[in-house]
Design a protein around this motif. Structure first.
Motif, PDB file in Angstrom:
ATOM      1  N   HIS A  81      45.557  37.330  34.111  1.00  6.92           N
ATOM      2  CA  HIS A  81      46.941  37.735  34.246  1.00  6.92           C
ATOM      3  C   HIS A  81      47.748  37.946  35.497  1.00  6.92           C
ATOM      4  O   HIS A  81      47.500  38.426  36.369  1.00  6.92           O
ATOM      5  CB  HIS A  81      47.090  39.017  33.505  1.00  6.92           C
ATOM      6  CG  HIS A  81      48.471  39.612  33.376  1.00  6.92           C
ATOM      7  ND1 HIS A  81      48.788  41.133  33.132  1.00  6.92           N
ATOM      8  CD2 HIS A  81      49.715  39.116  33.398  1.00  6.92           C
ATOM      9  CE1 HIS A  81      49.878  41.174  32.975  1.00  6.92           C
ATOM     10  NE2 HIS A  81      50.737  40.021  33.275  1.00  6.92           N
ATOM     11  N   ILE A  82      48.777  36.969  35.422  1.00 10.12           N
ATOM     12  CA  ILE A  82      49.439  36.895  36.690  1.00 10.12           C
ATOM     13  C   ILE A  82      50.879  37.699  36.450  1.00 10.12           C
ATOM     14  O   ILE A  82      51.525  37.210  35.541  1.00 10.12           O
ATOM     15  CB  ILE A  82      50.125  35.571  37.370  1.00 10.12           C
ATOM     16  CG1 ILE A  82      49.016  34.645  37.609  1.00 10.12           C
ATOM     17  CG2 ILE A  82      50.870  35.690  38.327  1.00 10.12           C
ATOM     18  CD1 ILE A  82      49.239  33.182  37.980  1.00 10.12           C
ATOM     19  N   PRO A  83      50.887  38.880  36.739  1.00  8.62           N
ATOM     20  CA  PRO A  83      52.176  39.756  36.418  1.00  8.62           C
ATOM     21  C   PRO A  83      53.396  39.170  36.817  1.00  8.62           C
ATOM     22  O   PRO A  83      53.442  38.680  37.903  1.00  8.62           O
ATOM     23  CB  PRO A  83      51.720  41.157  36.869  1.00  8.62           C
ATOM     24  CG  PRO A  83      50.831  40.835  38.135  1.00  8.62           C
ATOM     25  CD  PRO A  83      50.222  39.623  37.982  1.00  8.62           C
ATOM     26  N   GLY A 142      46.806  43.978  27.064  1.00  9.87           N
ATOM     27  CA  GLY A 142      46.470  45.412  26.967  1.00  9.87           C
ATOM     28  C   GLY A 142      47.093  46.422  27.487  1.00  9.87           C
ATOM     29  O   GLY A 142      47.102  47.576  27.366  1.00  9.87           O
ATOM     30  N   LEU A 143      48.305  46.111  28.245  1.00 14.85           N
ATOM     31  CA  LEU A 143      48.953  47.000  28.932  1.00 14.85           C
ATOM     32  C   LEU A 143      49.939  47.888  28.090  1.00 14.85           C
ATOM     33  O   LEU A 143      50.315  48.685  28.517  1.00 14.85           O
ATOM     34  CB  LEU A 143      49.625  46.424  30.003  1.00 14.85           C
ATOM     35  CG  LEU A 143      49.004  46.090  31.433  1.00 14.85           C
ATOM     36  CD1 LEU A 143      50.050  44.875  32.263  1.00 14.85           C
ATOM     37  CD2 LEU A 143      48.931  47.144  32.242  1.00 14.85           C
ATOM     38  N   GLY A 144      50.416  47.002  27.047  1.00 13.01           N
ATOM     39  CA  GLY A 144      51.387  47.822  25.934  1.00 13.01           C
ATOM     40  C   GLY A 144      50.695  47.523  24.640  1.00 13.01           C
ATOM     41  O   GLY A 144      49.761  46.892  24.505  1.00 13.01           O
ATOM     42  N   ARG A 154      40.106  41.528  29.710  1.00 15.93           N
ATOM     43  CA  ARG A 154      39.716  40.876  30.780  1.00 15.93           C
ATOM     44  C   ARG A 154      38.504  39.967  30.662  1.00 15.93           C
ATOM     45  O   ARG A 154      38.292  38.806  30.759  1.00 15.93           O
ATOM     46  CB  ARG A 154      39.961  41.537  31.923  1.00 15.93           C
ATOM     47  CG  ARG A 154      41.227  41.588  32.407  1.00 15.93           C
ATOM     48  CD  ARG A 154      41.078  42.571  33.714  1.00 15.93           C
ATOM     49  NE  ARG A 154      42.540  42.586  34.290  1.00 15.93           N
ATOM     50  CZ  ARG A 154      43.104  41.548  35.295  1.00 15.93           C
ATOM     51  NH1 ARG A 154      42.374  40.460  35.503  1.00 15.93           N
ATOM     52  NH2 ARG A 154      44.353  41.503  35.788  1.00 15.93           N
ATOM     53  N   THR A 211      54.369  45.858  41.781  1.00 14.39           N
ATOM     54  CA  THR A 211      54.107  46.937  40.729  1.00 14.39           C
ATOM     55  C   THR A 211      52.612  46.929  40.325  1.00 14.39           C
ATOM     56  O   THR A 211      51.828  47.616  40.131  1.00 14.39           O
ATOM     57  CB  THR A 211      55.051  46.909  39.778  1.00 14.39           C
ATOM     58  OG1 THR A 211      56.448  47.141  40.427  1.00 14.39           O
ATOM     59  CG2 THR A 211      54.904  48.338  38.876  1.00 14.39           C
ATOM     60  N   TYR A 212      52.200  45.477  39.736  1.00 13.58           N
ATOM     61  CA  TYR A 212      50.983  45.320  39.084  1.00 13.58           C
ATOM     62  C   TYR A 212      50.029  44.655  39.604  1.00 13.58           C
ATOM     63  O   TYR A 212      48.744  44.906  39.495  1.00 13.58           O
ATOM     64  CB  TYR A 212      51.092  44.840  37.582  1.00 13.58           C
ATOM     65  CG  TYR A 212      51.869  45.575  36.530  1.00 13.58           C
ATOM     66  CD1 TYR A 212      51.197  46.744  36.032  1.00 13.58           C
ATOM     67  CD2 TYR A 212      53.213  45.577  36.368  1.00 13.58           C
ATOM     68  CE1 TYR A 212      51.618  47.670  35.155  1.00 13.58           C
ATOM     69  CE2 TYR A 212      53.643  46.727  35.517  1.00 13.58           C
ATOM     70  CZ  TYR A 212      52.832  47.638  34.874  1.00 13.58           C
ATOM     71  OH  TYR A 212      53.528  48.724  34.090  1.00 13.58           O
ATOM     72  N   GLY A 213      50.754  43.707  40.494  1.00 14.87           N
ATOM     73  CA  GLY A 213      49.633  42.387  41.086  1.00 14.87           C
ATOM     74  C   GLY A 213      49.049  43.045  42.357  1.00 14.87           C
ATOM     75  O   GLY A 213      47.902  42.412  42.793  1.00 14.87           O
ATOM     76  N   ILE A 233      42.052  47.199  28.317  1.00 19.08           N
ATOM     77  CA  ILE A 233      42.524  46.002  29.483  1.00 19.08           C
ATOM     78  C   ILE A 233      41.361  45.334  29.889  1.00 19.08           C
ATOM     79  O   ILE A 233      41.313  44.086  30.041  1.00 19.08           O
ATOM     80  CB  ILE A 233      43.366  46.810  30.484  1.00 19.08           C
ATOM     81  CG1 ILE A 233      44.601  47.389  29.914  1.00 19.08           C
ATOM     82  CG2 ILE A 233      43.719  45.678  31.351  1.00 19.08           C
ATOM     83  CD1 ILE A 233      45.411  48.251  30.821  1.00 19.08           C
ATOM     84  N   ARG A 234      40.380  46.162  30.398  1.00 17.66           N
ATOM     85  CA  ARG A 234      39.028  45.712  30.854  1.00 17.66           C
ATOM     86  C   ARG A 234      38.524  44.582  29.727  1.00 17.66           C
ATOM     87  O   ARG A 234      37.975  43.568  29.868  1.00 17.66           O
ATOM     88  CB  ARG A 234      38.200  46.702  31.231  1.00 17.66           C
ATOM     89  CG  ARG A 234      36.738  46.414  31.663  1.00 17.66           C
ATOM     90  CD  ARG A 234      36.866  45.394  32.855  1.00 17.66           C
ATOM     91  NE  ARG A 234      35.678  44.934  33.243  1.00 17.66           N
ATOM     92  CZ  ARG A 234      34.803  45.210  34.362  1.00 17.66           C
ATOM     93  NH1 ARG A 234      35.477  46.139  35.102  1.00 17.66           N
ATOM     94  NH2 ARG A 234      33.568  44.604  34.665  1.00 17.66           N
TER      95      ARG A 234
END
Ligand SMILES: Nc1ncnc2c1ncn2[C@@H]1O[C@H](COP(=O)(O)OP(=O)(O)O)[C@@H](O)[C@H]1O
Ligand SMILES: [Mg+2]
Lengths: 521, 348
Positions: free
Chosen positions: A341-343, A310-312, A335, A348-350, A331-332
């Motif tokens: 999701h392990i980015p 869902g990030l893109g 989830r 940056t994201y984790g 995104i929620r």
């Protein structure tokens, strides 16, 4: 240990402490002889990059000195390093994607025609260098469009062009296919024959054996000594590197796949350059299996992961998780379907590096009834308890769970990410480079957990540029090249590295029928 | 942060303040003909009478509100400078109700303050909305909005509230029932200080103990991580700006109802700007806001007292404030010492 009387370059007693309090180098001695290929090994986080950045003027040590041909020098910045004939090819490339190879190559020392760059001259220089060192690049093409292996060649040429005689290569093979690695080794040997000195960083022992004359081994910031490669076995090196015997073999039973959890149908993703980053692909991941995606980075994996989480956005096709279409979900929402999701990039994201471990562990669950009182307040005791449990279960090394994440080592930061993502009863785990850049202990731990979760009924999609990892951990494999799936290997253990390399480079691909087998109901 | 690092930040802030004060004294020494007298009044003038100390507390009240407002907005890493306009506009809103409505005592100021707060929240919410909707910089839009607030506010006062019989451009007097009670005799310290104290507790609890506050903090530290975690970042941004605006608006309302009999401001009062310094000194942490607000209020009153009986102009406070901001914002100030401390700690 080997003696070095004729060291061209010596580093003595180097100590480096980062602002977050991590001691990256502790009294390290390091020296190279002229004309050798010198290996620098150590597991992730051992301090190899830091040591070399000190040599290249990107980092400044708290203690220690550097001697070039017996003279003490200070290297304040990369320009000084270049002036001393030291060049570095970084772990992450430092090229301007939109410029051409020639423009990148001459950057900083541009040939000029009046006020303008003399493009013709830049191209001529590039072609000449490319010829001389037998590093084939097309001077005119934009760096953006080049495969990773070629980008690396540009970086090497760039360093040589600036007059590097001592060339530092930081984990150059990490991003290459087996074929590209072989090619690189030939080129490096040629450079050596022409009188250059090379420092080669790696944690792949077979590469050290194949390429290097001598090797310096590092462990948690300290040098474990320097050896003639001929005198030490891979096991010896490995033991010195990790401090114990390690077998990164993942023990697992054959998978018992059930129904599909993730289903991707005719998915197309258009990136910001209007290119089809993912081009009409279909696949599924089933409960109880680990499906690996092999492929050189930049072949659509990132865009795919962004779409799945869902990030893109995606342009066309369908994605469904546990039978639900995710097109309209936040995104929620995704989830909440049970996706973890392990980015790829944990900083940056984790995580939020400035927040405590606790606050990072609860980011998804922070509004869960378990962590909140009936009033509008969060239940700090519950948060504390949950965090303490996770820190324990995942063996996160920290002084307290209230410690800032920034002050942890890479492996422990990744464990924070993994602990959070694995603790929400995931139905689908998207693990993007789950062990990149972390130490062996954490790597072992995370891989084992992934297999356990598979056995407990999670569907796992594993994206990894690490060939060993993706081959060992996955039950089945798909290969991505140029945004398409070029192969599906039902039994990951049945394929050789070389064959996989051919698919990854797009030199071979399976028929549509063969690839179509990856779709299940 | 480890304990020693937190101590280091306290020490760093203390040193900054000390340097600024020393510079202030140097300036006095250079400029004044009676430097001894001027320094004495500046440093301890606020303590020499109950009335003067009362002045400090009175000054502290609006700074508490704007400092809190900005702390909340900055916590989300949204550099909304609209607190100034929200404070001013909120005050005008409260003035309307104080002039035109007739209500029983307690209820009258309550309604007026809430109304002022509502106006403030709309005012600071707009830059937030523009940001999430079109990506326009909240810094620029809020800055511009302050001028809109100012001129539109003057227009409203002039056309709807102006007491034509009064000599200046001021509003009609407020109804007695709308005013806040005074707490300490011989000073103007009013009930607003209690509301301010409650507001400190409320914002601290909100930011550090509720899920909404948590979202704001996470966004402030790493918005991509927040998004990745499934937090609705747009909503949290708006919430932080609206809440910040509310606090500023309440502050403006309380200021006029507590300190004045009519609305008399012809210029933006500047508490929103000083609130930024308060928030910077407090590192956006509501708990530290009272300390920072007290310090700034004390300094301003000290300078006021000094300027009244010596040749020193009180504008020189602006110089001190400038120095404080520069030194605190300069991350490299004392960076060497900090690094030494880190090294020492790590190696031990
Ligand atoms: N810029 C940095 N700031 C803080 N810590 C860092 C930084 N770079 C590296 N580290 C830490 O220093 C240690 C050594 O890192 P590095 O030199 O990159 O190791 P290697 O290259 O051997 O994997 C690791 O624990 C890493 O987390
Ligand atoms: Mg490294």
């Amino acid at each position: 240990m080997s003696e070095e009387a004729d060291a061209i370059l010596k580093m003595e007693n180097i100590t480096k402490v980062y602002p977050n309090g991590i001691i990256a180098n502790k009294g390290v001695n390091f020296s190279v002889t002229a004309g050798e290929i010198h290996g620098l090994v150590g597991e992730n986080g051992a301090g190899k990059t830091t040591l070399m950045q000190i040599l290249f003027g990107l980092n400044h040590p708290e203690k220690g000195k550097i001697l070039l041909e017996g003279r003490e020098i200070t290297i304040g910045n990369p320009n000084a390093a270049i002036a001393y004939g030291i060049g570095m090819v970084h772990q992450h490339f430092m090229l301007v994607p939109s410029l051409s190879v020639a423009e990148n190559l001459v950057m900083g020392v541009e040939p000029r025609k009046g006020l303008k760059l003399d493009t013709a001259e830049a191209i001529r220089i590039t072609e000449e260098l490319s010829e001389k060192y037998n590093l084939n690049v097309d001077a005119r093409s934009a760096v953006r469009d080049l495969p990773v292996g070629t980008k690396q060649k540009v970086e090497i040429l760039k360093a040589l062009h600036r007059g590097a005689r001592i060339l530092i290569l930081d984990e150059p093979t990490a991003v290459l296919t087996p074929q590209e690695t072989d090619e690189l080794f030939d080129e490096l040997k040629l450079l050596k024959d022409q009188g250059n000195t090379i420092i080669f960083i790696s944690h792949k022992l077979n590469e050290i054996k194949a390429l290097c004359d001598r090797v310096t081994i590092m462990r948690s910031g300290k040098s474990q000594g320097v050896f003639d490669v001929a005198d030490v076995s891979e096991q010896d090196i490995s033991r010195l590197m990790v401090g114990r015997d390690v077998i990164l073999q993942v023990e697992k039973e054959p998978a018992v796949p059930k129904e599909a959890v993730l289903q991707v149908k005719d998915l197309t993703i258009v990136n910001r350059f209007r290119k089809h980053a993912v081009d009409d692909i279909s696949f599924s991941v089933r409960k109880g299996e680990i499906l690996g995606i092999a492929g050189v980075e930049g072949n659509g994996q990132r865009e795919l992961v962004e779409a799945l989480t869902g990030l893109g956005k995606y342009a066309a096709g369908d994605i469904s998780i546990t039978g639900k279409d995710i097109k309209k979900l936040s995104i929620r929402g995704i989830r909440d379907l049970g996706t973890s999701h392990i980015p790829e990039d944990r900083m940056t994201y984790g995580c939020a590096a400035d927040l405590s471990i606790e606050m990072n562990l609860i980011s998804y669950k922070h509004d869960h009834p378990d962590l909140n009182r009936k009033s509008f307040l969060m239940d700090m005791n519950a948060i504390r308890d949950v965090s303490r449990e996770l820190v324990e279960e995942y063996r996160i090394l920290c002084s307290t769970p209230q410690q800032e994440v920034r002050r942890l080592s890479g492996g422990n930061i990744q464990k924070v990410v993994v602990a959070r993502e694995f603790s929400s009863d995931p139905k689908l785990i998207i693990a993007d480079q789950p062990t990149r850049g972390i130490d062996v202990g954490a790597t072992e731990f995370i891989r084992k957990r992934l297999v356990e979760l598979r056995d407990e009924g999670s569907a796992v999609l594993l994206i990894s540029a690490d060939l060993n990892e993706v081959m060992e951990l996955s039950d089945s494999l798909i290969v991505m090249y140029g945004g398409k799936i070029t192969a599906y290997i039902e039994d990951a253990s049945s394929i050789s590295e070389e064959k996989l390399g051919l698919y990854m480079l797009g030199l071979e691909s399976q028929s549509e029928d063969e690839i179509g087998r990856v779709c299940h109901d | 942060m480890t304990k020693s690092q937190r101590m280091f930040e306290v020490y760093r802030t203390g040193l900054v303040i000390l340097i600024a004060l020393l510079l202030a004294l140097v300036i006095i020494l250079l400029v004044s003909d009676v430097p001894g007298e001027a320094m004495k009044l500046f440093l301890i003038g606020p303590l020499d009478s109950l009335r003067h100390f009362g002045n400090v507390l009175e000054m502290m009240i609006p700074l508490l509100f704007t400092g809190l407002a900005i702390s909340v907005m900055f916590s989300a890493s949204q550099f909304n400078l609209g607190a100034e306009g929200a404070f001013f506009f909120g005050a005008i809103g409260a003035a309307f109700i104080a002039v035109n409505w007739h209500l029983p005592p307690v209820i009258h100021p309550t309604i007026a303050i809430l109304w002022g707060g509502l106006i403030g929240s709309i005012f600071c919410g707009i830059p937030g909305f523009l940001k999430i909707k079109w990506g326009s910089s909240e810094l620029v839009s809020s800055l511009m909005f302050n001028y809109i607030a100012y001129f539109f506010g003057l227009y409203l006062i002039n056309y709807f509230l102006r007491d034509v019989n009064a000599g200046a451009m001021v509003s009609y007097p407020f109804a007695q029932s709308a005013k806040l009670i005074r707490l300490i005799p011989k000073t103007k310290v009013h009930f607003g200080i209690i509301i301010a104290a409650l507001m400190v507790v409320f914002t601290a609890v909100f930011l550090y103990r509720t899920r909404w506050g948590y979202r704001i903090l996470v966004i402030g530290k790493n918005i991509r991580f927040a998004r990745y975690s499934g937090i609705n970042t747009d909503r949290a941004i708006i919430l932080s700006q609206v809440l910040g605006g509310f606090i500023a608006g309440v502050g403006g309302s309380i200021e006029v109802l507590g300190m004045y009999r009519r609305f008399t401001w012809q210029l933006l009062p500047g508490y929103g700007w000083t609130g930024i310094i308060v928030a910077i000194l407090a590192r956006n942490n509501p708990i530290y806001v009272p300390v920072a607000a007290f310090f700034l209020a004390y300094m301003r009153i000290g300078a006021d007292i000094m300027s009244r009986s010596t040749d020193m102009p009180n504008e020189f406070v602006a110089i001190i404030q400038g120095i404080i901001i520069i030194l605190i914002a300069a991350s490299s100030f004392l960076a060497k010492q900090r690094h030494k401390m880190v090294v020492k700690e790590a190696m031990s």
